[in-house]
Design a protein around this motif. Sequence first.
Motif, PDB file in Angstrom:
ATOM      1  N   ILE A 200     -41.007  33.000 -23.277  1.00 28.35           N
ATOM      2  CA  ILE A 200     -39.663  32.911 -22.724  1.00 28.35           C
ATOM      3  C   ILE A 200     -39.524  33.558 -21.358  1.00 28.35           C
ATOM      4  O   ILE A 200     -38.515  33.348 -20.688  1.00 28.35           O
ATOM      5  CB  ILE A 200     -38.632  33.532 -23.688  1.00 28.35           C
ATOM      6  CG1 ILE A 200     -38.900  35.037 -23.868  1.00 28.35           C
ATOM      7  CG2 ILE A 200     -38.650  32.815 -25.017  1.00 28.35           C
ATOM      8  CD1 ILE A 200     -37.827  35.742 -24.676  1.00 28.35           C
ATOM      9  N   ASN A 201     -40.504  34.329 -20.946  1.00 35.28           N
ATOM     10  CA  ASN A 201     -40.373  34.962 -19.634  1.00 35.28           C
ATOM     11  C   ASN A 201     -41.733  35.268 -19.017  1.00 35.28           C
ATOM     12  O   ASN A 201     -42.775  35.102 -19.655  1.00 35.28           O
ATOM     13  CB  ASN A 201     -39.518  36.235 -19.722  1.00 35.28           C
ATOM     14  CG  ASN A 201     -40.241  37.373 -20.409  1.00 35.28           C
ATOM     15  OD1 ASN A 201     -41.162  37.162 -21.200  1.00 35.28           O
ATOM     16  ND2 ASN A 201     -39.837  38.593 -20.122  1.00 35.28           N
ATOM     17  N   LYS A 220     -38.834  37.865 -15.380  1.00 33.82           N
ATOM     18  CA  LYS A 220     -37.917  36.753 -15.113  1.00 33.82           C
ATOM     19  C   LYS A 220     -38.032  35.739 -16.244  1.00 33.82           C
ATOM     20  O   LYS A 220     -39.132  35.387 -16.670  1.00 33.82           O
ATOM     21  CB  LYS A 220     -38.279  36.083 -13.791  1.00 33.82           C
ATOM     22  CG  LYS A 220     -37.233  35.125 -13.259  1.00 33.82           C
ATOM     23  CD  LYS A 220     -36.163  35.854 -12.474  1.00 33.82           C
ATOM     24  CE  LYS A 220     -35.273  34.879 -11.717  1.00 33.82           C
ATOM     25  NZ  LYS A 220     -34.269  35.593 -10.896  1.00 33.82           N
ATOM     26  N   ALA A 221     -36.902  35.262 -16.739  1.00 31.80           N
ATOM     27  CA  ALA A 221     -36.901  34.247 -17.788  1.00 31.80           C
ATOM     28  C   ALA A 221     -37.306  32.904 -17.195  1.00 31.80           C
ATOM     29  O   ALA A 221     -36.894  32.550 -16.085  1.00 31.80           O
ATOM     30  CB  ALA A 221     -35.520  34.153 -18.426  1.00 31.80           C
ATOM     31  N   TRP A 222     -38.109  32.140 -17.973  1.00 27.96           N
ATOM     32  CA  TRP A 222     -38.518  30.816 -17.506  1.00 27.96           C
ATOM     33  C   TRP A 222     -37.316  29.910 -17.285  1.00 27.96           C
ATOM     34  O   TRP A 222     -37.317  29.073 -16.375  1.00 27.96           O
ATOM     35  CB  TRP A 222     -39.462  30.176 -18.518  1.00 27.96           C
ATOM     36  CG  TRP A 222     -40.825  30.786 -18.560  1.00 27.96           C
ATOM     37  CD1 TRP A 222     -41.376  31.470 -19.596  1.00 27.96           C
ATOM     38  CD2 TRP A 222     -41.818  30.765 -17.532  1.00 27.96           C
ATOM     39  NE1 TRP A 222     -42.649  31.893 -19.280  1.00 27.96           N
ATOM     40  CE2 TRP A 222     -42.946  31.463 -18.019  1.00 27.96           C
ATOM     41  CE3 TRP A 222     -41.865  30.227 -16.252  1.00 27.96           C
ATOM     42  CZ2 TRP A 222     -44.098  31.628 -17.260  1.00 27.96           C
ATOM     43  CZ3 TRP A 222     -43.015  30.395 -15.489  1.00 27.96           C
ATOM     44  CH2 TRP A 222     -44.112  31.086 -16.005  1.00 27.96           C
ATOM     45  N   ILE A 234     -44.169  24.454 -19.893  1.00 32.65           N
ATOM     46  CA  ILE A 234     -44.429  25.766 -19.323  1.00 32.65           C
ATOM     47  C   ILE A 234     -45.762  26.298 -19.813  1.00 32.65           C
ATOM     48  O   ILE A 234     -46.582  26.799 -19.047  1.00 32.65           O
ATOM     49  CB  ILE A 234     -43.292  26.740 -19.678  1.00 32.65           C
ATOM     50  CG1 ILE A 234     -42.009  26.344 -18.939  1.00 32.65           C
ATOM     51  CG2 ILE A 234     -43.681  28.172 -19.321  1.00 32.65           C
ATOM     52  CD1 ILE A 234     -40.797  27.143 -19.348  1.00 32.65           C
ATOM     53  N   MET A 235     -46.012  26.182 -21.124  1.00 27.90           N
ATOM     54  CA  MET A 235     -47.234  26.731 -21.689  1.00 27.90           C
ATOM     55  C   MET A 235     -48.474  26.000 -21.168  1.00 27.90           C
ATOM     56  O   MET A 235     -49.533  26.582 -21.011  1.00 27.90           O
ATOM     57  CB  MET A 235     -47.190  26.658 -23.217  1.00 27.90           C
ATOM     58  CG  MET A 235     -46.040  27.457 -23.843  1.00 27.90           C
ATOM     59  SD  MET A 235     -45.999  29.188 -23.317  1.00 27.90           S
ATOM     60  CE  MET A 235     -47.452  29.805 -24.135  1.00 27.90           C
ATOM     61  N   SER A 236     -48.339  24.700 -20.893  1.00 29.17           N
ATOM     62  CA  SER A 236     -49.502  23.930 -20.447  1.00 29.17           C
ATOM     63  C   SER A 236     -49.733  24.042 -18.947  1.00 29.17           C
ATOM     64  O   SER A 236     -50.870  24.046 -18.481  1.00 29.17           O
ATOM     65  CB  SER A 236     -49.331  22.452 -20.823  1.00 29.17           C
ATOM     66  OG  SER A 236     -48.213  21.896 -20.146  1.00 29.17           O
TER      67      SER A 236
END
Length: 408
Positions: A200-201, A220-222, A234-236
Amino acid sequence: MATNKKGAPCPREIPDHLLAEIFLRLPAPADLARTSAACVSFRGLITDRSFLRRFRRLHARPLLGFRDHDGFNRALPPHPSAPAARALADAADFSFSFLPTHCRWAVQDICDGRVLLHGLPERREELPLFTELVVCDPLHRRYILLPQVPDDLAASVQHPDPVARRPQCKPFLVPLHEEEEAAAVEGTGFTVIWMVHCKINLSAFVFSSSSGQWSAAASKAWSDLVPGMGESDIMSQMHPFFLRRHYAYGCFYWDWLLIKSQKLLVLDTRRMEFSMADLPPGEWSTQGLAIVEAGEGRLGVFGFHDGTASALSYTIARNKGESPSQWEMEKKISLDSGYQYYIKDATERYLLLRRTETSSLENSLTEYFSMDIKTLKLQRICAKQGTNMYGKCIYANFPPSLLSSPTI
């Protein structure tokens, strides 16, 4: 005025402050090294810390080679850094046999002649979120083992990825700012940032050699950085082990698959804040970018457009700042046809380019070149068999005999 036996006036000695001005104008560090060997007084002047700081500001660090999974690859003749690179390769220990033997060490970054490594336990399933870190000088075989990240800081990390086989963390060194030159010459100043990628961040922790402590630096939050981007994307796309990192004017920039969305992740090391910035307009290729200091506070971007490998574009921002909005094409550098080029790394002065023949990419000869971003001159560093795709770290520094200290 004093005279010699023939009555002719003796030449006056040149004052030290004028000698210093002469020595500052020597074209290369190798010339400075030879000058220092001429006499004791010259060496005393040249090895003075204030002189070295001035020389370092005026002269770009020579590119001596690069390190990859095969070890240190030195610049070979006719590259102008070849003599200094050979001396470094002969004297330094790039196998890091002088480090503690209780774990395996993996190189994470190289900057200002120092190497950052992290420790790997024998069993990968035992790898903690924050591993041991060491900063070393491979020439003088000295190192500093960094303290562990305190428990309270480690506990502040929110939701590290439980699925990944390895924690999504990436440590790296911060290039020295001009005001840190004094500490650098004495061999004591360095800063390490540890970026932690969570679901999440995004967080960053900083170690300063001056304080000897870790501190929480940025978070910082995504959802604030990239609104509308899904968690799976985001994870990839944002894994720190695959993001390419660049540094200019006190800011780090990262790119990878975000090239498709024309975005860059930015960390301002002065304010310790994350943000996003736009790439210059156009279709940028995944063959690599290099974000550099173009002068007068403006960013410059080297890269390939539309998958074309025969021309390298250089675009410069019209306005200053970490996220410029106006760009202009400065130059298009023609490259030899019949080859595939990739940008593998960059420093404040040089690009590292990899070149392979397009007709035979497997088991072909891979060539590496340096490009001076000021003169745009391309010079061959070395060649290797095969196409090793792993990361490359430029090793650039002044001749260690002058500007490296026996200790860090």
